[in-house]
Scaffold this motif. Sequence first.
Motif, PDB file in Angstrom:
ATOM      1  N   LYS A  71      -8.938 -75.954  -0.071  1.00 44.50           N
ATOM      2  CA  LYS A  71     -10.099 -75.857   0.696  1.00 44.50           C
ATOM      3  C   LYS A  71     -11.334 -76.553   0.306  1.00 44.50           C
ATOM      4  CE  LYS A  71      -9.079 -71.307   2.687  1.00 44.50           C
ATOM      5  NZ  LYS A  71      -9.750 -70.071   2.888  1.00 44.50           N
ATOM      6  N   ALA A  72     -12.165 -77.155   1.210  1.00 47.11           N
ATOM      7  CA  ALA A  72     -13.001 -78.027   0.699  1.00 47.11           C
ATOM      8  C   ALA A  72     -14.526 -77.495   0.665  1.00 47.11           C
ATOM      9  CB  ALA A  72     -13.077 -79.276   1.450  1.00 47.11           C
ATOM     10  N   SER A  73     -14.591 -76.393   1.382  1.00 49.49           N
ATOM     11  CA  SER A  73     -16.168 -75.696   1.479  1.00 49.49           C
ATOM     12  C   SER A  73     -16.573 -75.228   0.246  1.00 49.49           C
ATOM     13  CB  SER A  73     -16.019 -74.866   2.600  1.00 49.49           C
ATOM     14  OG  SER A  73     -15.647 -75.228   3.803  1.00 49.49           O
ATOM     15  N   GLY A  74     -17.592 -75.546  -0.022  1.00 51.67           N
ATOM     16  CA  GLY A  74     -18.240 -75.137  -1.505  1.00 51.67           C
ATOM     17  C   GLY A  74     -17.917 -75.959  -2.496  1.00 51.67           C
ATOM     18  N   LYS A  75     -17.476 -77.141  -2.428  1.00 49.28           N
ATOM     19  CA  LYS A  75     -17.044 -78.272  -3.399  1.00 49.28           C
ATOM     20  C   LYS A  75     -17.695 -79.424  -2.989  1.00 49.28           C
ATOM     21  CE  LYS A  75     -12.509 -75.933  -3.624  1.00 49.28           C
ATOM     22  NZ  LYS A  75     -11.041 -76.190  -3.628  1.00 49.28           N
ATOM     23  N   VAL A  76     -17.772 -80.262  -4.322  1.00 49.53           N
ATOM     24  CA  VAL A  76     -18.396 -81.571  -4.422  1.00 49.53           C
ATOM     25  C   VAL A  76     -17.418 -82.483  -4.023  1.00 49.53           C
ATOM     26  CG1 VAL A  76     -19.697 -83.430  -5.437  1.00 49.53           C
ATOM     27  CG2 VAL A  76     -20.623 -81.371  -5.571  1.00 49.53           C
ATOM     28  N   LYS A  77     -17.217 -83.291  -2.865  1.00 49.68           N
ATOM     29  CA  LYS A  77     -16.258 -84.374  -2.867  1.00 49.68           C
ATOM     30  C   LYS A  77     -16.968 -85.633  -2.691  1.00 49.68           C
ATOM     31  CE  LYS A  77     -12.488 -81.673  -2.453  1.00 49.68           C
ATOM     32  NZ  LYS A  77     -11.195 -81.592  -3.065  1.00 49.68           N
ATOM     33  N   LEU A  78     -16.081 -86.658  -3.056  1.00 53.40           N
ATOM     34  CA  LEU A  78     -16.439 -88.169  -2.494  1.00 53.40           C
ATOM     35  C   LEU A  78     -16.149 -88.400  -0.954  1.00 53.40           C
ATOM     36  CD1 LEU A  78     -15.477 -90.063  -5.533  1.00 53.40           C
ATOM     37  CD2 LEU A  78     -17.641 -89.898  -4.877  1.00 53.40           C
ATOM     38  N   TYR A  79     -17.228 -88.415  -0.275  1.00 49.36           N
ATOM     39  CA  TYR A  79     -16.999 -88.960   1.187  1.00 49.36           C
ATOM     40  C   TYR A  79     -17.182 -90.154   1.291  1.00 49.36           C
ATOM     41  CZ  TYR A  79     -18.034 -88.352   6.332  1.00 49.36           C
ATOM     42  OH  TYR A  79     -18.144 -88.339   7.467  1.00 49.36           O
ATOM     43  N   GLU A  80     -15.956 -90.651   1.818  1.00 55.73           N
ATOM     44  CA  GLU A  80     -15.903 -92.284   2.834  1.00 55.73           C
ATOM     45  C   GLU A  80     -16.253 -92.076   4.049  1.00 55.73           C
ATOM     46  OE1 GLU A  80     -11.868 -92.976   1.247  1.00 55.73           O
ATOM     47  OE2 GLU A  80     -12.597 -94.081  -0.535  1.00 55.73           O
ATOM     48  N   PHE A  81     -17.126 -92.694   4.197  1.00 59.20           N
ATOM     49  CA  PHE A  81     -17.667 -92.682   5.659  1.00 59.20           C
ATOM     50  C   PHE A  81     -18.189 -93.946   6.285  1.00 59.20           C
ATOM     51  CE2 PHE A  81     -21.251 -92.059   2.686  1.00 59.20           C
ATOM     52  CZ  PHE A  81     -22.307 -92.871   3.100  1.00 59.20           C
ATOM     53  N   PRO A  82     -18.200 -94.173   7.685  1.00 60.58           N
ATOM     54  CA  PRO A  82     -18.205 -95.282   8.389  1.00 60.58           C
ATOM     55  C   PRO A  82     -19.701 -95.665   8.301  1.00 60.58           C
ATOM     56  CG  PRO A  82     -17.810 -93.479   9.947  1.00 60.58           C
ATOM     57  CD  PRO A  82     -17.804 -92.831   8.511  1.00 60.58           C
ATOM     58  N   GLY A  83     -19.967 -97.211   8.662  1.00 58.37           N
ATOM     59  CA  GLY A  83     -21.280 -97.562   8.867  1.00 58.37           C
ATOM     60  C   GLY A  83     -22.236 -96.931   9.989  1.00 58.37           C
ATOM     61  N   LYS A  84     -21.439 -96.139  10.954  1.00 60.07           N
ATOM     62  CA  LYS A  84     -22.310 -95.376  12.035  1.00 60.07           C
ATOM     63  C   LYS A  84     -22.981 -94.431  11.378  1.00 60.07           C
ATOM     64  CE  LYS A  84     -18.890 -96.918  15.571  1.00 60.07           C
ATOM     65  NZ  LYS A  84     -18.143 -96.446  16.558  1.00 60.07           N
ATOM     66  N   LEU A  85     -22.204 -93.603  10.395  1.00 60.50           N
ATOM     67  CA  LEU A  85     -22.820 -92.620   9.802  1.00 60.50           C
ATOM     68  C   LEU A  85     -24.142 -93.178   8.636  1.00 60.50           C
ATOM     69  CD1 LEU A  85     -22.738 -89.370  10.082  1.00 60.50           C
ATOM     70  CD2 LEU A  85     -21.200 -89.341   8.189  1.00 60.50           C
ATOM     71  N   GLU A  86     -23.727 -94.207   8.138  1.00 58.31           N
ATOM     72  CA  GLU A  86     -24.529 -94.727   7.306  1.00 58.31           C
ATOM     73  C   GLU A  86     -25.887 -95.124   7.789  1.00 58.31           C
ATOM     74  OE1 GLU A  86     -26.133 -96.773   3.635  1.00 58.31           O
ATOM     75  OE2 GLU A  86     -24.984 -95.163   4.006  1.00 58.31           O
ATOM     76  N   SER A  87     -25.816 -95.509   9.017  1.00 56.33           N
ATOM     77  CA  SER A  87     -27.016 -95.861   9.745  1.00 56.33           C
ATOM     78  C   SER A  87     -27.898 -94.622  10.063  1.00 56.33           C
ATOM     79  CB  SER A  87     -26.598 -96.411  11.121  1.00 56.33           C
ATOM     80  OG  SER A  87     -26.022 -95.641  12.085  1.00 56.33           O
ATOM     81  N   LYS A  88     -27.411 -93.545  10.214  1.00 54.14           N
ATOM     82  CA  LYS A  88     -28.049 -92.028  10.270  1.00 54.14           C
ATOM     83  C   LYS A  88     -28.814 -91.815   9.103  1.00 54.14           C
ATOM     84  CE  LYS A  88     -26.298 -90.748  14.364  1.00 54.14           C
ATOM     85  NZ  LYS A  88     -27.004 -90.302  15.421  1.00 54.14           N
TER      86      LYS A  88
END
Length: 294
Positions: free
Chosen positions: A113-130
């Motif tokens: 499970k991922a909730s409650g943990k720090v992860k590296l998140y690879e995300f697209p430019g569309k989210l980077e613009s946010k």
Amino acid sequence: RRSEFVWQSPQAGTADKPKVYEGRFLPDQKGKFTRRYMYHMWKSGDKWIFYLCPKTDGMDKFCPVCAVVNSLYSGTAEDKSVAFRMKRKERHVGNFYVVDDPRDREQDDEAKKASGKVKLYEFPGKLESKLKNEILDKKEGLGYAIFDPGSEGHNIIIKIKSTKPDGKGNTYPDYSDSIFSRKSSPLADSDKEIKEIMASTYSIDEYIDSMKMSKDDTIKMLKNEMLWDAIEDEWNRNFGSELKKAKEVEEDDVADYDDEEDEKPKTKKTNKKVKDEEDETSDEDLLAELRDMK
């Protein structure tokens, strides 16, 4: 395994109903917030090839795969098709504290499970613009509070829909409804817990460096893909002096022997060996393949 510290790419919902995820972006322990990296990824036979583009470290860097792509684009229709699959793509990566991953509710294994943990998140430019909008909008934006783990910090609500099918029936993730919560909140109840969360962040630079391919492995990969001949001259123009220097250093490392001193080796100071240097598309499937590869 990469899947142990990289957050599995959030999945899209439908065109009408998004899948919703919540979390907080965090700086790493060196204060770096996010970083863009460029890469090439294509399928060769039954395997995927991933190559971190050297232009990640600057657009002036020579990339042999970019050179191959440029060469193919001036060829036949089939060459252009191959070039399109191999073209440079980009992603952004940052530390992300997962507040709520709805997929966890279908996961019985707590360790997965991922909730409650720090992860590296690879995300697209569309989210980077946010992110950029919140930082640069001095009037309405939240500024760097979007990276604050304490009571002044703000979570991001990632809402992902699917676009309507295009002419070929393809759909793509749509992040346009994603927003930052206007209500601030701490990630934990105590300063001690927050410090523990921050101590579990990953070095962004080290992560990107870990994806780099050595020059020797790059040449091997290009030869296996029958691409070496197309860029050998350009490679030598860019790296010829480095390779010559490396060869000289290797030869200099061989100990000299003197017959008059019972063939005892004379140590000789040498320079250090030269070290290996190391358009956004919807590529969630490609990155999923990469996650499973390592």
